[in-house]
Design a protein around this motif. Structure first.
Motif, PDB file in Angstrom:
ATOM      1  N   SER A 105       0.790  -1.224   0.000  1.00 40.20           N
ATOM      2  CA  SER A 105       0.000   0.000   0.000  1.00 40.20           C
ATOM      3  C   SER A 105       0.826   1.280   0.000  1.00 40.20           C
ATOM      4  CB  SER A 105      -0.920   0.000   1.220  1.00 40.20           C
ATOM      5  OG  SER A 105      -0.144   0.042   2.394  1.00 40.20           O
ATOM      6  N   THR A 106       2.131   1.208  -0.227  1.00 38.73           N
ATOM      7  CA  THR A 106       2.951   2.416  -0.159  1.00 38.73           C
ATOM      8  C   THR A 106       2.736   3.337  -1.352  1.00 38.73           C
ATOM      9  OG1 THR A 106       4.788   1.216  -1.151  1.00 38.73           O
ATOM     10  CG2 THR A 106       4.776   1.413   1.257  1.00 38.73           C
ATOM     11  N   THR A 107       2.447   2.783  -2.488  1.00 38.28           N
ATOM     12  CA  THR A 107       2.320   3.607  -3.682  1.00 38.28           C
ATOM     13  C   THR A 107       1.415   2.917  -4.693  1.00 38.28           C
ATOM     14  OG1 THR A 107       3.561   4.703  -5.435  1.00 38.28           O
ATOM     15  CG2 THR A 107       4.401   2.593  -4.706  1.00 38.28           C
ATOM     16  N   SER A 108       0.949   3.686  -5.659  1.00 29.98           N
ATOM     17  CA  SER A 108       0.128   3.105  -6.725  1.00 29.98           C
ATOM     18  C   SER A 108       0.998   2.673  -7.903  1.00 29.98           C
ATOM     19  CB  SER A 108      -0.921   4.111  -7.193  1.00 29.98           C
ATOM     20  OG  SER A 108      -0.283   5.230  -7.791  1.00 29.98           O
ATOM     21  N   LEU A 109       2.310   2.779  -7.751  1.00 38.45           N
ATOM     22  CA  LEU A 109       3.231   2.407  -8.826  1.00 38.45           C
ATOM     23  C   LEU A 109       3.695   0.966  -8.658  1.00 38.45           C
ATOM     24  CD1 LEU A 109       5.396   5.633  -8.918  1.00 38.45           C
ATOM     25  CD2 LEU A 109       3.457   5.055 -10.377  1.00 38.45           C
ATOM     26  N   GLN A 110       3.712   0.234  -9.762  1.00 37.61           N
ATOM     27  CA  GLN A 110       4.151  -1.151  -9.744  1.00 37.61           C
ATOM     28  C   GLN A 110       5.121  -1.396 -10.885  1.00 37.61           C
ATOM     29  OE1 GLN A 110       0.604  -3.448 -10.168  1.00 37.61           O
ATOM     30  NE2 GLN A 110      -0.117  -3.029  -8.102  1.00 37.61           N
ATOM     31  N   ALA A 121       7.195   3.225 -14.469  1.00 36.45           N
ATOM     32  CA  ALA A 121       6.453   2.301 -13.605  1.00 36.45           C
ATOM     33  C   ALA A 121       5.025   2.234 -14.111  1.00 36.45           C
ATOM     34  CB  ALA A 121       6.477   2.772 -12.160  1.00 36.45           C
ATOM     35  N   TYR A 122       4.358   1.149 -13.787  1.00 34.30           N
ATOM     36  CA  TYR A 122       2.953   0.993 -14.146  1.00 34.30           C
ATOM     37  C   TYR A 122       2.132   1.656 -13.043  1.00 34.30           C
ATOM     38  CZ  TYR A 122      -1.387  -1.081 -15.743  1.00 34.30           C
ATOM     39  OH  TYR A 122      -2.658  -1.253 -16.215  1.00 34.30           O
ATOM     40  N   ASP A 123       1.347   2.670 -13.403  1.00 29.99           N
ATOM     41  CA  ASP A 123       0.554   3.422 -12.437  1.00 29.99           C
ATOM     42  C   ASP A 123      -0.849   2.827 -12.351  1.00 29.99           C
ATOM     43  OD1 ASP A 123      -0.452   5.270 -10.710  1.00 29.99           O
ATOM     44  OD2 ASP A 123      -0.061   7.018 -11.969  1.00 29.99           O
ATOM     45  N   THR A 124      -1.260   2.446 -11.150  1.00 27.18           N
ATOM     46  CA  THR A 124      -2.586   1.846 -10.957  1.00 27.18           C
ATOM     47  C   THR A 124      -3.588   2.832 -10.366  1.00 27.18           C
ATOM     48  OG1 THR A 124      -1.972   1.030  -8.784  1.00 27.18           O
ATOM     49  CG2 THR A 124      -1.630  -0.461 -10.651  1.00 27.18           C
ATOM     50  N   ALA A 125      -3.217   4.094 -10.250  1.00 27.55           N
ATOM     51  CA  ALA A 125      -4.131   5.090  -9.695  1.00 27.55           C
ATOM     52  C   ALA A 125      -5.328   5.272 -10.622  1.00 27.55           C
ATOM     53  CB  ALA A 125      -3.417   6.424  -9.502  1.00 27.55           C
ATOM     54  N   ALA A 132       3.935   4.809 -17.059  1.00 29.02           N
ATOM     55  CA  ALA A 132       4.193   6.244 -17.048  1.00 29.02           C
ATOM     56  C   ALA A 132       5.631   6.503 -16.632  1.00 29.02           C
ATOM     57  CB  ALA A 132       3.244   6.939 -16.077  1.00 29.02           C
ATOM     58  N   GLU A 133       6.175   7.605 -17.088  1.00 32.37           N
ATOM     59  CA  GLU A 133       7.491   8.027 -16.646  1.00 32.37           C
ATOM     60  C   GLU A 133       7.337   8.673 -15.278  1.00 32.37           C
ATOM     61  OE1 GLU A 133      11.324  10.659 -18.118  1.00 32.37           O
ATOM     62  OE2 GLU A 133       9.598  10.454 -19.432  1.00 32.37           O
ATOM     63  N   VAL A 134       8.224   8.315 -14.365  1.00 29.74           N
ATOM     64  CA  VAL A 134       8.129   8.813 -12.999  1.00 29.74           C
ATOM     65  C   VAL A 134       9.461   9.416 -12.566  1.00 29.74           C
ATOM     66  CG1 VAL A 134       6.327   7.174 -12.327  1.00 29.74           C
ATOM     67  CG2 VAL A 134       8.720   6.553 -12.029  1.00 29.74           C
ATOM     68  N   SER A 135       9.440  10.153 -11.469  1.00 28.54           N
ATOM     69  CA  SER A 135      10.663  10.727 -10.938  1.00 28.54           C
ATOM     70  C   SER A 135      11.515   9.634 -10.291  1.00 28.54           C
ATOM     71  CB  SER A 135      10.333  11.801  -9.900  1.00 28.54           C
ATOM     72  OG  SER A 135       9.727  11.202  -8.769  1.00 28.54           O
ATOM     73  N   ARG A 136      12.765   9.965 -10.040  1.00 29.33           N
ATOM     74  CA  ARG A 136      13.665   9.004  -9.407  1.00 29.33           C
ATOM     75  C   ARG A 136      13.157   8.637  -8.011  1.00 29.33           C
ATOM     76  NH1 ARG A 136      19.204   7.276  -9.614  1.00 29.33           N
ATOM     77  NH2 ARG A 136      19.917   6.752  -7.524  1.00 29.33           N
ATOM     78  N   ALA A 142       8.780   2.912  -5.262  1.00 31.51           N
ATOM     79  CA  ALA A 142       8.140   1.737  -5.854  1.00 31.51           C
ATOM     80  C   ALA A 142       9.037   0.503  -5.708  1.00 31.51           C
ATOM     81  CB  ALA A 142       7.813   1.986  -7.323  1.00 31.51           C
ATOM     82  N   VAL A 143      10.340   0.675  -5.894  1.00 31.10           N
ATOM     83  CA  VAL A 143      11.275  -0.445  -5.741  1.00 31.10           C
ATOM     84  C   VAL A 143      11.271  -0.943  -4.294  1.00 31.10           C
ATOM     85  CG1 VAL A 143      13.728  -1.071  -5.745  1.00 31.10           C
ATOM     86  CG2 VAL A 143      12.767   0.156  -7.680  1.00 31.10           C
ATOM     87  N   GLU A 144      11.296  -0.009  -3.333  1.00 31.71           N
ATOM     88  CA  GLU A 144      11.281  -0.394  -1.924  1.00 31.71           C
ATOM     89  C   GLU A 144      10.000  -1.159  -1.571  1.00 31.71           C
ATOM     90  OE1 GLU A 144      11.768   3.288   0.129  1.00 31.71           O
ATOM     91  OE2 GLU A 144      13.855   3.489  -0.487  1.00 31.71           O
ATOM     92  N   GLY A 145       8.865  -0.664  -2.043  1.00 32.34           N
ATOM     93  CA  GLY A 145       7.595  -1.335  -1.768  1.00 32.34           C
ATOM     94  C   GLY A 145       7.528  -2.720  -2.390  1.00 32.34           C
TER      95      GLY A 145
END
Length: 179
Positions: A105-110, A121-125, A132-136, A142-145
């Motif tokens: 549940s940390t982020t909507s990015l997978q 990352a794949y955005d599930t929001a 989508a392209e995301v910031s570092r 997303a990697v940590e989650g």
């Protein structure tokens, strides 16, 4: 048998509990802001966890089936284990659930990845489904989650295998003492 009924369940439970503690400790490290495990370390831990999980978990289930015990008998046998063992298994279980749910549940990015130096990352929001392209920073979150989830689930299953092995081993030990 090399160890016999009196000790083999202890060794099996210790292997499962130790693997659970190791994986959950690595998952807990990803909760520290800005700390993600190196890619090769996380993959090696996940691979080892999955490789070891299958035989340990199947052996725990086979031990349980061979005892032909009910849920209440297994719970009673668990309560006969030493208090520090009960506490350790309870702590591993609570930590496993907490880490698995916080990782998811940390982020909507997978499925974060780096392509040509850019972070995706794949955005599930809702309203933003898709790659989508995301910031570092978002990429690292997303990697940590993802690492937290992928390490905590096998860790939780190892804790369940340790619980089941030690409880059914205690039942078998008590049955052998009666006979």
């Amino acid at each position: 048998m090399l160890l016999g009924v009196k000790r083999s369940f202890k060794v099996h439970g210790a292997i499962a509990g130790g693997a659970s503690a190791l994986l959950l400790s690595l998952a807990a490290l990803t909760c520290v802001p800005g700390v993600s495990l190196p890619e090769d370390t996380a993959e090696a831990a996940m691979g080892l966890g999955v490789l070891l999980l299958f035989p340990v978990f199947v052996a725990a289930v086979v031990r349980g089936v061979l005892t032909k015990a009910t849920k209440s008998e297994i719970w009673s046998a668990f309560r006969c284990l030493p208090g520090n063992v009960q506490l350790a298994l309870g702590a591993l279980t609570v930590a496993g659930f907490a880490l698995a749910f916080t990782g998811a549940s940390t982020t909507s990015l997978q499925n974060p990845e780096v392509i040509n130096g850019r972070y995706y990352a794949y955005d599930t929001a809702v309203g933003h489904r898709g790659r989508a392209e995301v910031s570092r920073e978002a990429y690292e979150t997303a990697v940590e989650g993802e690492q937290r989830t992928m390490l905590s689930i096998p860790g939780l299953l190892f804790a369940a295998a340790a619980y089941f092995t030690l409880a059914t081993g205690e039942l078998r030990r008590a049955d052998a003492a009666k006979a």
